[in-house]
Scaffold this motif. Structure first.
Motif, mmCIF file in Angstrom:
data_model
loop_
_atom_site.group_PDB
_atom_site.id
_atom_site.type_symbol
_atom_site.label_atom_id
_atom_site.label_comp_id
_atom_site.label_asym_id
_atom_site.label_seq_id
_atom_site.Cartn_x
_atom_site.Cartn_y
_atom_site.Cartn_z
ATOM 1 N N LEU A 142 0.830 -1.204 0.000
ATOM 2 C CA LEU A 142 0.000 0.000 0.000
ATOM 3 C C LEU A 142 0.864 1.254 0.000
ATOM 4 C CD1 LEU A 142 -2.768 -0.970 2.585
ATOM 5 C CD2 LEU A 142 -3.150 -0.345 0.194
ATOM 6 N N GLY A 143 1.925 1.233 0.789
ATOM 7 C CA GLY A 143 2.801 2.403 0.900
ATOM 8 C C GLY A 143 3.463 2.790 -0.396
ATOM 9 N N ALA A 144 3.606 1.848 -1.307
ATOM 10 C CA ALA A 144 4.215 2.156 -2.597
ATOM 11 C C ALA A 144 3.348 3.105 -3.421
ATOM 12 C CB ALA A 144 4.472 0.868 -3.379
ATOM 13 N N TYR A 145 2.098 3.273 -3.028
ATOM 14 C CA TYR A 145 1.172 4.169 -3.726
ATOM 15 C C TYR A 145 0.940 5.461 -2.938
ATOM 16 C CZ TYR A 145 0.207 0.244 -6.807
ATOM 17 O OH TYR A 145 0.337 -0.783 -7.712
ATOM 18 N N ARG A 146 1.874 5.802 -2.083
ATOM 19 C CA ARG A 146 1.810 7.064 -1.335
ATOM 20 C C ARG A 146 2.758 8.085 -1.963
ATOM 21 N NH1 ARG A 146 0.753 8.653 4.028
ATOM 22 N NH2 ARG A 146 0.388 6.475 4.629
ATOM 23 N N HIS A 147 2.244 9.282 -2.247
ATOM 24 C CA HIS A 147 3.107 10.351 -2.748
ATOM 25 C C HIS A 147 4.026 10.794 -1.622
ATOM 26 C CE1 HIS A 147 4.463 14.196 -4.379
ATOM 27 N NE2 HIS A 147 4.070 13.750 -5.579
ATOM 28 N N ARG A 148 5.312 10.836 -1.890
ATOM 29 C CA ARG A 148 6.293 11.065 -0.830
ATOM 30 C C ARG A 148 6.233 12.458 -0.212
ATOM 31 N NH1 ARG A 148 5.908 6.526 -1.460
ATOM 32 N NH2 ARG A 148 7.500 4.954 -1.880
ATOM 33 N N PHE A 149 5.651 13.423 -0.895
ATOM 34 C CA PHE A 149 5.631 14.789 -0.379
ATOM 35 C C PHE A 149 4.247 15.231 0.091
ATOM 36 C CE2 PHE A 149 9.265 14.532 -3.236
ATOM 37 C CZ PHE A 149 10.280 15.012 -2.419
ATOM 38 N N SER A 150 3.209 14.882 -0.632
ATOM 39 C CA SER A 150 1.868 15.324 -0.249
ATOM 40 C C SER A 150 1.111 14.279 0.566
ATOM 41 C CB SER A 150 1.045 15.651 -1.506
ATOM 42 O OG SER A 150 0.766 14.470 -2.242
ATOM 43 N N ASP A 151 1.631 13.038 0.622
ATOM 44 C CA ASP A 151 0.978 11.925 1.320
ATOM 45 C C ASP A 151 -0.385 11.574 0.742
ATOM 46 O OD1 ASP A 151 2.895 11.164 3.443
ATOM 47 O OD2 ASP A 151 2.576 13.217 4.132
ATOM 48 N N SER A 152 -0.615 11.948 -0.511
ATOM 49 C CA SER A 152 -1.837 11.555 -1.215
ATOM 50 C C SER A 152 -1.699 10.120 -1.703
ATOM 51 C CB SER A 152 -2.075 12.471 -2.422
ATOM 52 O OG SER A 152 -2.197 13.820 -2.022
ATOM 53 N N GLY A 153 -2.832 9.458 -1.885
ATOM 54 C CA GLY A 153 -2.822 8.114 -2.450
ATOM 55 C C GLY A 153 -2.826 8.168 -3.965
ATOM 56 N N LEU A 154 -2.036 7.322 -4.602
ATOM 57 C CA LEU A 154 -1.913 7.323 -6.053
ATOM 58 C C LEU A 154 -2.695 6.168 -6.670
ATOM 59 C CD1 LEU A 154 1.920 8.025 -6.325
ATOM 60 C CD2 LEU A 154 0.027 9.657 -6.049
ATOM 61 N N VAL A 155 -3.035 6.303 -7.935
ATOM 62 C CA VAL A 155 -3.740 5.259 -8.676
ATOM 63 C C VAL A 155 -2.937 4.874 -9.911
ATOM 64 C CG1 VAL A 155 -6.065 5.834 -7.893
ATOM 65 C CG2 VAL A 155 -5.100 7.032 -9.874
ATOM 66 N N LYS A 156 -3.271 3.696 -10.419
ATOM 67 C CA LYS A 156 -2.720 3.172 -11.678
ATOM 68 C C LYS A 156 -1.275 2.704 -11.561
ATOM 69 C CE LYS A 156 -5.871 5.869 -14.547
ATOM 70 N NZ LYS A 156 -6.015 6.846 -15.645
ATOM 71 N N SER A 157 -0.420 3.454 -10.904
ATOM 72 C CA SER A 157 0.980 3.038 -10.764
ATOM 73 C C SER A 157 1.570 3.571 -9.472
ATOM 74 C CB SER A 157 1.810 3.523 -11.959
ATOM 75 O OG SER A 157 1.764 4.937 -12.057
ATOM 76 N N GLN A 158 2.648 2.946 -9.036
ATOM 77 C CA GLN A 158 3.302 3.338 -7.792
ATOM 78 C C GLN A 158 4.049 4.658 -7.956
ATOM 79 O OE1 GLN A 158 5.827 0.027 -6.740
ATOM 80 N NE2 GLN A 158 4.105 -1.374 -6.437
ATOM 81 N N TYR A 159 4.431 5.224 -6.829
ATOM 82 C CA TYR A 159 5.155 6.493 -6.836
ATOM 83 C C TYR A 159 6.531 6.327 -7.472
ATOM 84 C CZ TYR A 159 7.708 10.575 -5.160
ATOM 85 O OH TYR A 159 8.465 11.711 -5.081
ATOM 86 N N THR A 160 6.870 7.244 -8.365
ATOM 87 C CA THR A 160 8.194 7.245 -8.987
ATOM 88 C C THR A 160 8.884 8.598 -8.854
ATOM 89 O OG1 THR A 160 7.170 7.739 -11.144
ATOM 90 C CG2 THR A 160 7.659 5.417 -10.646
ATOM 91 N N THR A 161 8.139 9.676 -9.123
ATOM 92 C CA THR A 161 8.735 10.998 -9.031
ATOM 93 C C THR A 161 7.685 12.002 -8.577
ATOM 94 O OG1 THR A 161 9.999 12.680 -10.250
ATOM 95 C CG2 THR A 161 8.240 11.556 -11.448
ATOM 96 N N TRP A 162 8.114 13.109 -8.020
ATOM 97 C CA TRP A 162 7.209 14.026 -7.333
ATOM 98 C C TRP A 162 6.185 14.694 -8.234
ATOM 99 C CZ3 TRP A 162 6.990 19.294 -8.362
ATOM 100 C CH2 TRP A 162 7.998 19.805 -9.177
ATOM 101 N N ASN A 163 6.506 14.866 -9.545
ATOM 102 C CA ASN A 163 5.597 15.615 -10.410
ATOM 103 C C ASN A 163 4.944 14.782 -11.508
ATOM 104 O OD1 ASN A 163 7.920 15.216 -11.892
ATOM 105 N ND2 ASN A 163 7.972 17.284 -12.750
ATOM 106 N N LYS A 164 5.119 13.474 -11.486
ATOM 107 C CA LYS A 164 4.487 12.599 -12.467
ATOM 108 C C LYS A 164 3.649 11.567 -11.727
ATOM 109 C CE LYS A 164 6.440 14.544 -16.036
ATOM 110 N NZ LYS A 164 5.632 15.337 -16.987
#
Length: 267
Positions: A142-164
């Motif tokens: 689950l944590g792999a889908y957390r935005h590292r700066f805003s702590d928002s949950g992501l969809v479709k793909s895991q977090y990779t970079t802050w602006n994509k």
């Protein structure tokens, strides 16, 4: 809107028993059953689940590989809440094994949009069953889908970079609820504040268009006209109400947390 990206640092009886009144509940309410076309269902550990629901999930294991992961992932929690601990554990371990092998759903909701959702339902059940290894694996997924700066949950793909990224209201609620279950208070509050920022950014849309946008990106802000999962319109049919139900319950739960008066009032 800029506020979306602000750092979070700041044997069954003939007639089923009647549910206990809300005032008697000892557990917080949360939701399950959010695939398209299904209403979100509030369940609690000391509320009797309908026998037909429990029996239906008990038969999932009889279907073996034919049961979609979108359904199998909820079976352990349903069985646990109905007091069938041994069956819940067997279902949990079986489902976790299948999911770790890369099982995917035939439903777009789980195969493309909320890929992490099965891990959430397994995590909740694993925690209740004290299966810590499974719970830790699920929480990490689950944590792999957390935005590292805003702590928002992501969809479709895991977090990779802050602006994509593509962030989502419901996905953020999954992170918040998971953190509350785990007792990770600071993580829960950080993601909860992301929910709150999304609500505040939607104030104009709610007032002027009776709509609530649930998806956003860094480049475009709210994705107002990009599909079923991106916006809920009060005056339209076939809306994704489940995308708002669980977040609302999670924010209500956060409002009861021992946080500062200002934060409590905000939720």
């Amino acid at each position: 809107p800029q506020q979306l990206f602000t750092s979070s640092s700041e044997s069954a009886p003939s007639a089923p028993p009647r549910p206990k009144p809300l005032s008697q509940l000892k557990k917080n309410l949360s939701g399950w059953g959010d695939e398209p076309g299904t209403a979100t269902m509030a369940v609690a550990a000391d509320v009797m689940l309908p026998t037909t629901v429990v029996d239906w999930f008990l038969k999932l294991d009889d279907r073996g590989q034919k049961a979609d992961i979108a359904l199998k992932c909820k079976a352990p929690l349903v069985l646990l809440l109905s007091g069938r601990t041994s069956q819940a554990k067997n279902s949990l371990l079986s489902c976790a094994k299948v999911l770790q092998k890369g099982a995917t759903s035939s439903l777009t909701y789980y195969s493309r949009e909320y890929v992490q959702a099965p891990w959430f339902w397994l995590f909740w059940a694993a925690t209740g069953l004290n299966e810590q290894d499974v719970a830790s694996t699920c929480y990490s997924q689950l944590g792999a889908y957390r935005h590292r700066f805003s702590d928002s949950g992501l969809v479709k793909s895991q977090y990779t970079t802050w602006n994509k990224f593509e962030a989502d209201f419901y996905a953020t609620a999954l992170l918040t609820k998971a953190a509350l279950i785990r007792g990770a208070r600071e993580e829960a509050l950080s993601s909860g504040l992301s929910l709150l920022r999304a609500v505040r950014a939607n104030e104009r849309l709610m007032e002027e268009r009776r709509s609530f946008c649930t998806r956003w990106t860094f480049d475009a802000g709210f994705l107002e006209s990009s599909g079923h999962y991106c916006c809920v319109c009060q005056d339209a049919d076939g809306q994704n109400w489940g995308g708002l139900a669980l977040p609302a319950l999670v924010m209500l739960e956060l409002s009861a947390e021992p946080i500062s008066p200002a934060e409590q009032k905000a939720f």
